[in-house]
Write an enzyme that holds these catalytic residues in place. Structure first.
Site, short mmCIF file in Angstrom:
data_model
loop_
_atom_site.label_atom_id
_atom_site.label_comp_id
_atom_site.label_asym_id
_atom_site.label_seq_id
_atom_site.Cartn_x
_atom_site.Cartn_y
_atom_site.Cartn_z
N SER A 58 0.80 -1.22 0.00
CA SER A 58 0.00 0.00 0.00
C SER A 58 0.83 1.27 0.00
CB SER A 58 -0.95 0.00 1.20
OG SER A 58 -0.22 -0.15 2.40
N ASP A 116 -3.34 8.31 7.67
CA ASP A 116 -4.30 7.45 8.37
C ASP A 116 -3.55 6.70 9.47
OD1 ASP A 116 -2.95 5.39 7.06
OD2 ASP A 116 -4.53 5.05 5.58
N HIS A 172 -0.35 4.92 7.12
CA HIS A 172 0.30 5.47 5.91
C HIS A 172 0.66 6.94 6.06
CE1 HIS A 172 -2.33 2.11 4.46
NE2 HIS A 172 -1.15 1.74 3.98
#
Ligand SMILES: *[C@@H]1O[C@H](CO)[C@@H](O)[C@H](O)[C@H]1NC(C)=O
Ligand SMILES: *[C@@H]1O[C@H](CO)[C@@H](O)[C@H](O)[C@H]1NC(C)=O
Ligand SMILES: *[C@@H]1O[C@H](CO)[C@@H](O)[C@H](O)[C@H]1NC(C)=O
Length: 358
Positions: A41, A322, A325
């Site tokens: 991610s 978040d 990340h």
């Protein structure tokens, strides 16, 4: 009359020259023709959007600072690889594998997938992802397409060996595998040191597969401080703002073996160059809010922003967008470090700029 014409000619010529130099500036040659991205991610730019998984972010507030809005990047804006591609002088965003088409694949392709790992079962607690082996298979598909467009193998090989191959993966083999014993049995079978060895052995084979498919310039990233994310601290930690040490210890075991692997690969495959990167943010990090996410978390598996939720006023003041990340602001800082750092702790033996020139 003749004199006037001559003058006109002169003006026309000088205007042309100015235009030419301007167009040269805007079309400055990129330092490498292409940038291929493998990972999770931290690198994903949309490959998970249509997969049945909790690990996807094609909704606001993701992308609120990105011209295109939500794209599948796990960030308010651009990720580190967007900035590195820009620093390398590549004009367009590198396309996500799932939406890539036509000749834009000549600039490179991004195969990264949120929740993916080195091991194929990693991330399955959240749903379907594209593990590293599958990402490499997708790369072979792209190579066939390039070869078809180019017309022959030698032209393709000449292109492929000039590209940079970025591989940033391994965090999920810890946070969405080893340290989730309710879903995975790896921690019952292997001690942390053995697990790190197995991961790096598998990554070694994966890097060699890329080498066998024409890659010669490798940028391989260590795992960050996964025990210091707001989500990890709330999941495993006490209420104190300290890092979860078992997660960071896992990352350190992995990184030490990875550094050794990079050294060996450089010794064994002398017509290629591998470099280890660990761009951790440096002194700029201390000025930012480091323990609270910018958005309101609770989406995904609990670590992602809630759909349509509010976010902080100025994400540039935060490390974390978040629960896990980084913000675009931090991505910009670490991209610059990976690209220019002279510190062997951050880039060894080469930074990205030097790798491009190698
Ligand atoms: C392959 O393509 C290159 C560049 O287009 C060309 O110079 C070369 O002659 C071609 N080789 C073959 C075997 O067709
Ligand atoms: C490098 O070569 C040595 C000697 O042949 C071998 O023992 C080692 O496993 C190789 N390492 C890698 C990563 O290929
Ligand atoms: C956000 O914060 C950054 C870093 O402190 C600052 O440079 C910028 O001006 C701020 N932007 C706004 C809109 O307040």
């Amino acid at each position: 009359m003749e004199r006037k014409l001559k003058l006109m000619e002169l003006v026309v010529i000088s205007v042309l020259l100015v235009l030419l130099s301007l167009s040269n500036k805007t079309n400055a040659r990129p330092q490498v023709p292409c940038y291929f991205v493998f990972g999770d991610s931290l690198s994903d730019n949309g490959n998970n959007n249509n997969l049945p998984t909790l690990a996807k972010v094609n909704y606001p507030p993701y992308g609120i600072d990105f011209p295109q809005g939500p794209t599948g990047r796990f960030c308010n804006g651009r990720n580190m690889h967007d900035f590195i591609a820009q620093l390398l002088g590549l004009k367009d965003n590198i396309p996500a594998f799932v939406t890539s088409k036509g000749r834009n694949i000549f600039n490179g392709v991004n195969y990264a997938s949120g929740s993916a790992g080195i091991r194929k079962e990693t991330g399955s607690n959240l749903g379907v992802c594209i593990p590293l082996n599958r990402q490499i298979k997708n790369h072979k598909t792209i190579i066939s397409k390039i070869t078809r467009l180019m017309g022959n193998y030698s032209a393709t090989n000449l292109l492929l060996k000039q590209c940079i191959y970025s591989v940033q993966i391994g965090s999920n083999d810890y946070i969405n595998n080893y340290f989730k014993p309710e879903f995975y049995d790896t921690s019952r079978h292997f001690k942390p040191s053995k697990y790190a060895t197995l991961l790096v052995q598998q990554l070694s084979l994966q890097l060699k597969t890329l080498y066998n498919n024409g890659a010669r310039k490798f940028a391989v990233y260590g795992i960050g401080q996964i025990g210091c994310t707001p989500y990890a601290i709330s999941m495993y930690g006490t209420n104190r703002p300290e890092c979860v040490s078992k997660l960071n210890k896992g990352a350190t075991l992995f990184n030490n073996r990875l550094k050794l692997l990079i050294h060996q690969l450089n010794n064994n495959l002398t017509d290629a160059k591998f470099t280890y990167l660990y761009p951790s943010g440096g002194p700029d990090l201390a000025k930012l809010v480091g323990n609270t996410p910018c958005c309101t978390i609770g989406g995904g598996g609990g670590e992602l922003c809630l759909p349509d939720s509010k976010s902080c006023k100025n994400s540039s003041k935060y490390v974390f967008w978040d629960g896990v990340h980084p913000t675009e602001a931090l991505n910009k800082i670490v991209a610059k470090i990976a690209y220019t750092s002279e510190s062997p702790l951050e880039a060894s033996p080469l930074n990205i700029q030097q790798l491009a020139m190698w």
